[in-house]
Design a protein around this motif. Structure first.
Motif, short mmCIF file in Angstrom:
data_model
loop_
_atom_site.label_atom_id
_atom_site.label_comp_id
_atom_site.label_asym_id
_atom_site.label_seq_id
_atom_site.Cartn_x
_atom_site.Cartn_y
_atom_site.Cartn_z
N VAL A 1 7.09 4.39 8.20
CA VAL A 1 7.10 3.75 9.52
C VAL A 1 7.71 4.70 10.55
CG1 VAL A 1 8.11 1.88 10.89
CG2 VAL A 1 7.08 1.40 8.64
N THR A 2 8.75 5.41 10.19
CA THR A 2 9.37 6.38 11.10
C THR A 2 8.37 7.47 11.49
OG1 THR A 2 11.55 5.97 10.16
CG2 THR A 2 11.27 8.03 11.35
N VAL A 3 7.65 7.98 10.50
CA VAL A 3 6.63 9.01 10.76
C VAL A 3 5.50 8.42 11.61
CG1 VAL A 3 4.89 10.50 9.70
CG2 VAL A 3 7.17 10.33 8.70
N ALA A 4 5.08 7.21 11.28
CA ALA A 4 3.99 6.57 12.02
C ALA A 4 4.38 6.32 13.48
CB ALA A 4 3.60 5.26 11.35
N ALA A 5 5.61 5.90 13.72
CA ALA A 5 6.05 5.64 15.09
C ALA A 5 5.92 6.89 15.93
CB ALA A 5 7.49 5.15 15.08
N ILE B 1 -6.59 4.75 1.08
CA ILE B 1 -6.08 5.15 -0.24
C ILE B 1 -5.14 6.35 -0.12
CG2 ILE B 1 -6.79 6.17 -2.45
CD1 ILE B 1 -9.43 4.46 -2.09
N THR B 2 -5.54 7.32 0.68
CA THR B 2 -4.72 8.52 0.84
C THR B 2 -3.38 8.20 1.48
OG1 THR B 2 -6.70 9.90 0.97
CG2 THR B 2 -4.66 10.84 1.84
N VAL B 3 -3.40 7.41 2.56
CA VAL B 3 -2.14 7.05 3.22
C VAL B 3 -1.26 6.26 2.25
CG1 VAL B 3 -1.10 5.67 5.09
CG2 VAL B 3 -3.05 7.18 5.56
N ALA B 4 -1.84 5.33 1.51
CA ALA B 4 -1.06 4.56 0.53
C ALA B 4 -0.44 5.48 -0.52
CB ALA B 4 -1.93 3.51 -0.13
N ALA B 5 -1.19 6.44 -1.00
CA ALA B 5 -0.65 7.38 -2.00
C ALA B 5 0.47 8.22 -1.40
CB ALA B 5 -1.77 8.28 -2.53
N LEU B 6 0.30 8.69 -0.18
CA LEU B 6 1.33 9.52 0.45
C LEU B 6 2.61 8.71 0.69
CD1 LEU B 6 -0.85 11.54 2.97
CD2 LEU B 6 0.19 12.38 0.84
N VAL B 7 2.46 7.46 1.11
CA VAL B 7 3.63 6.60 1.31
C VAL B 7 4.32 6.37 -0.03
CG1 VAL B 7 4.41 4.28 1.95
CG2 VAL B 7 2.73 5.48 3.38
N THR B 8 3.55 6.01 -1.04
CA THR B 8 4.11 5.70 -2.36
C THR B 8 4.84 6.90 -2.95
OG1 THR B 8 2.38 4.08 -2.75
CG2 THR B 8 3.49 4.95 -4.69
N LEU B 9 4.28 8.08 -2.76
CA LEU B 9 4.88 9.30 -3.31
C LEU B 9 5.92 9.92 -2.37
CD1 LEU B 9 1.63 10.88 -4.77
CD2 LEU B 9 3.52 9.85 -6.06
N ASN B 10 6.15 9.25 -1.23
CA ASN B 10 7.11 9.72 -0.23
C ASN B 10 6.79 11.15 0.22
OD1 ASN B 10 9.18 9.30 1.54
ND2 ASN B 10 10.80 9.76 0.07
N ARG B 11 5.54 11.38 0.56
CA ARG B 11 5.07 12.68 1.04
C ARG B 11 4.89 12.63 2.55
NH1 ARG B 11 6.38 13.36 -3.73
NH2 ARG B 11 5.12 14.49 -5.23
N SER B 12 5.98 12.38 3.25
CA SER B 12 5.91 12.14 4.69
C SER B 12 5.46 13.36 5.49
CB SER B 12 7.26 11.63 5.22
OG SER B 12 8.28 12.54 4.93
N GLU B 13 5.59 14.56 4.94
CA GLU B 13 5.13 15.75 5.66
C GLU B 13 3.61 15.73 5.86
OE1 GLU B 13 4.82 20.23 4.36
OE2 GLU B 13 6.90 19.73 4.86
N GLN B 14 2.90 15.14 4.92
CA GLN B 14 1.44 15.06 5.00
C GLN B 14 0.95 13.85 5.81
OE1 GLN B 14 -0.69 17.41 3.54
NE2 GLN B 14 1.22 18.52 3.27
N LEU B 15 1.84 12.92 6.08
CA LEU B 15 1.43 11.67 6.73
C LEU B 15 0.88 11.82 8.14
CD1 LEU B 15 3.84 8.75 5.78
CD2 LEU B 15 1.36 8.83 5.56
N PRO B 16 1.47 12.60 9.04
CA PRO B 16 0.93 12.64 10.41
C PRO B 16 -0.56 12.99 10.46
CG PRO B 16 3.08 13.67 10.37
CD PRO B 16 2.69 13.40 8.93
#
Length: 107
Positions: free
Chosen positions: A98-102, A47-62
């Motif tokens: 995807v860029t952050v995930a890679a 849920i958290t990853v989905a919310a961060l992706v949806t809100l384009n909060r890539s700084e929090q993604l790693p």
């Protein structure tokens, strides 16, 4: 998720700049909300990853991608999440994730 979940530089920055926000993150978000039994840590991570992706909060993604994997979410499941969200959150948001995930997956 028994260990201290945010013992990284993000928490250090929070503590230095906004000590109360760091305290609330530790005591309320991770020690209370993330520990509630109604959802598993794995589900909360998805849920958290989905919310961060949806809100384009890539700084929090790693941080949350690593946590998701610690909570049992596989890289292939995260990949599927990004693909699914491309149609609901938008292609650019998914592509950015995807860029952050890679980068996160290669570490």
């Amino acid at each position: 998720m028994g260990q201290e979940p945010i013992t990284n530089t993000a928490l250090s920055t929070l503590a230095r700049i906004t000590p109360k926000l760091a305290q609330l993150s530790e005591e309320v978000l991770f020690a209370d909300i993330w520990q509630r039994k109604q959802l598993s840590p794995r589900d909360r991570s998805l849920i958290t990853v989905a919310a961060l992706v949806t809100l384009n909060r890539s700084e929090q993604l790693p941080f949350h991608l690593r946590l998701a994997q610690e909570n049992g979410v596989s890289q292939s499941e995260l990949s599927e999440l990004f693909t699914h969200l491309a149609f609901y959150a938008g292609w650019p948001a998914a592509a950015s994730a995807v860029t952050v995930a890679a980068q996160s997956f290669s570490e």
